[in-house]
Structure formats: C-alpha cells, structure tokens
Motif scaffolding. Structure first.
Motif, PDB file in Angstrom:
ATOM      1  N   TYR A 282       3.712  -1.036   3.892  1.00 40.88           N
ATOM      2  CA  TYR A 282       2.964   0.220   3.870  1.00 40.88           C
ATOM      3  C   TYR A 282       3.949   1.362   3.668  1.00 40.88           C
ATOM      4  O   TYR A 282       4.724   1.697   4.553  1.00 40.88           O
ATOM      5  CB  TYR A 282       2.190   0.375   5.180  1.00 40.88           C
ATOM      6  CG  TYR A 282       1.214   1.535   5.222  1.00 40.88           C
ATOM      7  CD1 TYR A 282       0.923   2.290   4.079  1.00 40.88           C
ATOM      8  CD2 TYR A 282       0.566   1.863   6.404  1.00 40.88           C
ATOM      9  CE1 TYR A 282       0.024   3.334   4.129  1.00 40.88           C
ATOM     10  CE2 TYR A 282      -0.345   2.910   6.467  1.00 40.88           C
ATOM     11  CZ  TYR A 282      -0.603   3.650   5.321  1.00 40.88           C
ATOM     12  OH  TYR A 282      -1.487   4.694   5.351  1.00 40.88           O
ATOM     13  N   ARG A 283       3.921   1.956   2.472  1.00 41.94           N
ATOM     14  CA  ARG A 283       4.873   3.009   2.087  1.00 41.94           C
ATOM     15  C   ARG A 283       4.242   4.380   2.281  1.00 41.94           C
ATOM     16  O   ARG A 283       3.175   4.683   1.726  1.00 41.94           O
ATOM     17  CB  ARG A 283       5.266   2.823   0.610  1.00 41.94           C
ATOM     18  CG  ARG A 283       6.275   3.842   0.088  1.00 41.94           C
ATOM     19  CD  ARG A 283       7.653   3.537   0.606  1.00 41.94           C
ATOM     20  NE  ARG A 283       8.634   4.420  -0.020  1.00 41.94           N
ATOM     21  CZ  ARG A 283       9.006   5.610   0.474  1.00 41.94           C
ATOM     22  NH1 ARG A 283       8.454   6.061   1.593  1.00 41.94           N
ATOM     23  NH2 ARG A 283       9.921   6.320  -0.150  1.00 41.94           N
ATOM     24  N   VAL A 284       4.900   5.235   3.094  1.00 41.80           N
ATOM     25  CA  VAL A 284       4.406   6.586   3.356  1.00 41.80           C
ATOM     26  C   VAL A 284       5.589   7.548   3.378  1.00 41.80           C
ATOM     27  O   VAL A 284       6.744   7.139   3.571  1.00 41.80           O
ATOM     28  CB  VAL A 284       3.659   6.670   4.701  1.00 41.80           C
ATOM     29  CG1 VAL A 284       2.340   5.927   4.650  1.00 41.80           C
ATOM     30  CG2 VAL A 284       4.524   6.152   5.846  1.00 41.80           C
ATOM     31  N   ASN A 285       5.305   8.836   3.185  1.00 35.19           N
ATOM     32  CA  ASN A 285       6.371   9.833   3.239  1.00 35.19           C
ATOM     33  C   ASN A 285       6.920  10.003   4.649  1.00 35.19           C
ATOM     34  O   ASN A 285       8.111  10.203   4.851  1.00 35.19           O
ATOM     35  CB  ASN A 285       5.868  11.177   2.707  1.00 35.19           C
ATOM     36  CG  ASN A 285       5.648  11.159   1.208  1.00 35.19           C
ATOM     37  OD1 ASN A 285       6.345  10.451   0.486  1.00 35.19           O
ATOM     38  ND2 ASN A 285       4.673  11.914   0.740  1.00 35.19           N
ATOM     39  N   ASN A 286       6.026   9.976   5.641  1.00 35.30           N
ATOM     40  CA  ASN A 286       6.449  10.000   7.035  1.00 35.30           C
ATOM     41  C   ASN A 286       5.392   9.271   7.864  1.00 35.30           C
ATOM     42  O   ASN A 286       4.279   9.017   7.393  1.00 35.30           O
ATOM     43  CB  ASN A 286       6.651  11.439   7.542  1.00 35.30           C
ATOM     44  CG  ASN A 286       5.392  12.279   7.394  1.00 35.30           C
ATOM     45  OD1 ASN A 286       4.409  12.071   8.099  1.00 35.30           O
ATOM     46  ND2 ASN A 286       5.403  13.224   6.455  1.00 35.30           N
TER      47      ASN A 286
ATOM     48  N   MET B  15       4.165   5.161  -7.532  1.00 36.96           N
ATOM     49  CA  MET B  15       4.564   4.093  -6.624  1.00 36.96           C
ATOM     50  C   MET B  15       4.166   2.728  -7.164  1.00 36.96           C
ATOM     51  O   MET B  15       4.950   1.767  -7.134  1.00 36.96           O
ATOM     52  CB  MET B  15       3.916   4.305  -5.255  1.00 36.96           C
ATOM     53  CG  MET B  15       4.437   3.348  -4.187  1.00 36.96           C
ATOM     54  SD  MET B  15       3.191   2.792  -2.992  1.00 36.96           S
ATOM     55  CE  MET B  15       2.362   1.493  -3.932  1.00 36.96           C
ATOM     56  N   THR B  16       2.934   2.642  -7.667  1.00 37.63           N
ATOM     57  CA  THR B  16       2.463   1.377  -8.224  1.00 37.63           C
ATOM     58  C   THR B  16       3.353   0.934  -9.376  1.00 37.63           C
ATOM     59  O   THR B  16       3.717  -0.243  -9.480  1.00 37.63           O
ATOM     60  CB  THR B  16       1.005   1.516  -8.698  1.00 37.63           C
ATOM     61  OG1 THR B  16       0.184   1.877  -7.587  1.00 37.63           O
ATOM     62  CG2 THR B  16       0.501   0.223  -9.294  1.00 37.63           C
TER      63      THR B  16
ATOM     64  N   ALA C 236       0.838  -1.201   0.000  1.00 40.72           N
ATOM     65  CA  ALA C 236       0.000   0.000   0.000  1.00 40.72           C
ATOM     66  C   ALA C 236       0.867   1.242   0.000  1.00 40.72           C
ATOM     67  O   ALA C 236       1.965   1.260   0.563  1.00 40.72           O
ATOM     68  CB  ALA C 236      -0.904   0.008   1.227  1.00 40.72           C
ATOM     69  N   GLY C 237       0.349   2.289  -0.638  1.00 40.02           N
ATOM     70  CA  GLY C 237       1.017   3.583  -0.625  1.00 40.02           C
ATOM     71  C   GLY C 237       0.039   4.669  -0.238  1.00 40.02           C
ATOM     72  O   GLY C 237      -1.025   4.804  -0.858  1.00 40.02           O
TER      73      GLY C 237
ATOM     74  N   CYS D 112      -1.665  -1.254  -4.243  1.00 39.61           N
ATOM     75  CA  CYS D 112      -2.573  -0.121  -4.388  1.00 39.61           C
ATOM     76  C   CYS D 112      -1.906   1.132  -3.837  1.00 39.61           C
ATOM     77  O   CYS D 112      -1.484   1.171  -2.680  1.00 39.61           O
ATOM     78  CB  CYS D 112      -3.884  -0.376  -3.650  1.00 39.61           C
ATOM     79  SG  CYS D 112      -5.103   0.939  -3.909  1.00 39.61           S
ATOM     80  N   GLY D 113      -1.812   2.152  -4.660  1.00 45.86           N
ATOM     81  CA  GLY D 113      -1.205   3.399  -4.232  1.00 45.86           C
ATOM     82  C   GLY D 113      -1.166   4.392  -5.369  1.00 45.86           C
ATOM     83  O   GLY D 113      -1.729   4.149  -6.449  1.00 45.86           O
TER      84      GLY D 113
END
Length: 444
Positions: free
Chosen positions: A349-353, A417-418, A326-327, A412-413
C-alpha cells in the motif's frame, strides 16, 4: 486449494472481437468490389474509405455498449482504449472519404474542391447530413484528445461525447440515401441495416435497458454515509435482492445520487468491500465536485447505478497466490479483492504519508484474518528504502515479495504509480498474463 481455469477469458474475448471485425472487413471489401468502379479512381477510393469508416463506427459502438460478457473479460479500460484507437481510424477514414470524394467529383466537373463540396451539399440528398456528422465527429475527437480531456470535467466530456450518437444517425442516413453499394444491392442493404441495427441495439441494451431493469429490480438507496477522514467518505447502499446483482470484488459502478442539482452527475467509484448480497459500499476521496458532494448525501436517497463494470476481478487469476498493489484511494478495489482472493496474498500500500492510508485499519484486520502480509509504503515520490531503492523499484519489490514472478499481480492507483509498477514488473520478468492493472484516473 483454489482451482484456476485454464481458459483465459481476456484472450478469448479479444480473439473473438478481432475475428468478427476481420470477417466484416472482408465482407465490406466484397460489397465494394461488387458495386463496381466509379467514374473517377479518387471517387472509388473515397467510397471505400467511407465504407470502412462506417464499419469502424459501428464497431466503436459495440466497444462502448457496456455489454456484460465483454466487460467482464476485457474491462472498461481496455474496451475504452480500443475505442480510442479505433476512433483515430474513423477520423482518418472519414477525412479520406471527404477529400477523395470531393476531389474526384471536382475532377469530373472541372471545378474547385470547395465549390464542388458546396454543389454536392446543395444538390445531392444526404450530403449535408454527412457534413454535419463529420463536423460532430471531428469535434468529439478534438475534446477526446489527452490534452483537452485533462482540462474537462468528466460530466462535460461525457455530455459532448453524446453527440457521437447524433453523428452516427446522420452518417447512416447519408449512407442510405447516397451509398452506391447500399442503393444498388439488396444484400448490401440488408447487411448495413443489420450492422447498424446490431451496433445501436447493443448500445440500447447495455446502456439503457439493462441499467433500467437492474435499478427497477434492486431499488437502491443510501443506508449510511460514514466519513473515513477529512477528505474520504464511505457510502453504504442497500436494496432488494442484491444477492442477484452480478457484482464482484474489484468492480465499479457509475453512480447517480438522486438529489436536487446532482441527479444528472454520473461518477464512477469502485466497490470498497466485496459484495455480500445485503449491501454495497463505495469509498471516495474529495477530488472533484461529484466526490466532494457525497459527504452531504442523506440516508434514504435513491441511487441509480450503472454496472457492475470492470475486469479487475479474481476471474482472471492464473496463479494460486497473489500480490495486490494499491496507491492512495486506489486501495478501494484492492481492499475488496483482499476479501475474495484465496491463496497466500501480499498487499503493498503506497501512500505519501501514513495519514493518507485510507481504510488502513480494515486492511490490517483483513490481513490478520486471512493470513495475508501487508506492507505500508509511506513517503514522497522520491522516497527510498534502506538499500537506496525507490519504494516501487524492481529491487524493492523483489525484496518484499521474493516469489513475485509466481504470483498474479493486481495493481490499482494513480496512473504514474501504476506505470512505475508495471515497468518494475516487466523488469522482474513477471509474465504479462499475470499482471492485472486498473486505471484509476477516471474513478478517483
């Protein structure tokens, strides 16, 4: 242990679509041959182009009719992609139809193409309607180009796109009045009526009758609005007989909240919890007027929902174990899938922060209850792990999930990113049939 079907629903649906299209291409070619040659070869080429253009227009309607059987197997992303590429074919075929027909009649009359077009529009019934249809289709094609699409709000693009239906009606009336294969052959007339009737009927069924019936049956209302962060809000929706609503984890609805000034706005949001037969939940980030206004929706507000849509479900699994990637706010369908998918699951789970990690506490609790492994990957786009690998690079993915090639992978993102994850999966040799991706640019 979960039993997985050996039948691949996506391959079955895709093969069926292409077979139906191929059979109709062959039949249209026969109808063209039976109509006989025209007085000028250019006119014959133009008529064949027009017939194939009409066929593809009808096929396009079926692709976007949102028929449940097709949508569950191919998903709106793939159907919309096919619709887009088919649209390019329609545009070129209609351009060819116009150019060759006008050039052919101009050769016969000895006049110029522009003068001949004016003459045909003024003297031949149905031609003026065809010209209007052509202009409408070209306009819709122009606003559907990627550059224009990015600059338009979803509601604006959708409203302009509705003119396609007017173009279809005008084009069909032109075909009725002046199509050579239509006018001279009872069988051809029956075929074209059945083709256009079936295509328009599919649209009417999938986009009007079925949504109206489901909303009348379930009577959806907002039960609660819960802020998840400064920019993210969850909306809980209840209704009657929700256990009979055929929604699955990973799918989305197109929602209309029946409030003053917003009832006309339709926004696609994924379910952020697996349907339990009692309520539905969506979670959205404030990225536009539609999503930002959700925070102000009052409990008790009537909801009109179209769906469920999407093939991003456990229906397409081929392996016992899964990797969920996930993004950002693309975590919403991933969180729902984590509830439903059996076998061993790893979640990335990919996030900026870390503050951007929507629903993180729920994910942690679900992972703990399910025996799943959750990796939070915070950092800017350029962030790297201890070995110098980018966070979604093949090296890092292989390090986090050693048996990645033996898992179904759901991604899904945001589109960049995908795309990055898809490249990494290909580099790692993950078979295409094990990769399930949902584009999240529209539903964000």
């Amino acid at each position: 242990m979960t039993t997985l079907s050996l039948t691949r629903p996506r391959a079955l649906a895709r093969t069926g679509l292409y077979a139906v299209l191929g059979a109709n291409v062959a039949l249209v070619t026969v109808l063209f041959a039976e109509a006989g040659p025209s007085a000028d070869p250019l006119i014959s080429i133009g008529r064949l182009s027009g017939m194939f253009g009409a066929l593809l227009m009808a096929f396009q309607l079926v692709l976007v009719a949102r028929l449940p059987w097709l949508d569950r197997r191919l998903g709106m992303d793939r159907l919309t992609g096919l619709h887009r590429w088919t649209g390019f074919g329609v545009l070129w075929l209609l351009v060819g139809h116009l150019v060759f027909i006008v050039s052919g009649y101009a050769d016969l009359s000895g006049s110029g193409p522009v003068g001949e077009l004016v003459t045909l529009a003024g003297t031949t019934e149905g031609v003026l309607r065809a010209i209007v249809a052509f202009v409408l289709i070209m306009t819709v094609g122009a606003v559907s180009a990627r550059v224009a699409r990015r600059k338009l709000a979803y509601e604006t693009w959708h409203f302009i796109h509705l003119y396609t239906y007017l173009a279809v009606i005008l084009a069909f009336s032109h075909q009725i009045l002046s199509g050579s294969s239509f006018v001279d052959s009872p069988f051809a007339r029956a075929y074209w009526w059945a083709l256009w009737g079936g295509a328009l009927g599919a649209v009417l069924l999938g986009r009007v009758i079925l949504p109206l019936w489901r909303n009348s049956r379930h009577r959806l209302r907002v039960a609660a609005v819960v802020p998840e962060s400064d920019q993210v809000v969850s909306v809980y929706i209840t209704g009657r007989d929700l256990g009979r609503l055929p929604a699955k984890a990973g799918q989305f609805f197109i929602w209309r909240f029946m409030t003053k000034g917003r009832w006309w706005a339709a926004n696609p949001f994924s379910l952020s919890a697996a349907p339990d037969g009692k309520s539905l939940r969506l979670t959205a980030k404030a990225l536009g007027d539609g999503s930002a206004s959700l925070r102000h929706v009052k409990p008790g507000t009537r909801v009109f929902a179209e769906g469920p849509y999407g093939a991003f479900t456990a229906m397409h699994r081929t392996k016992q174990n899964a990797l969920l990637v996930a993004g950002g706010v693309g975590v919403t369908p991933i969180r729902a899938l984590l509830e439903e998918i059996r076998g061993h699951v790893v979640v990335l789970y990919r996030v900026n922060n870390q503050d951007d990690a929507v629903l993180l506490r729920e994910l942690l609790e679900l992972a703990r209850a399910r025996g799943a492994v959750l990796h939070l990957l915070p950092g800017p786009v350029t962030a790297r792990d201890a070995d110098g690998n980018q966070l979604l690079s093949p090296g890092n993915l292989a390090g986090l999930v050693g048996d990645i090639a033996d898992r179904d992978v759901f991604v899904c993102g945001p589109p960049p990113m995908t795309a990055a994850v898809m490249r990494s999966l290909r580099d790692l040799g993950v078979p295409r049939e094990q990769i399930h991706a949902e584009r999240f640019s529209l539903a964000s």
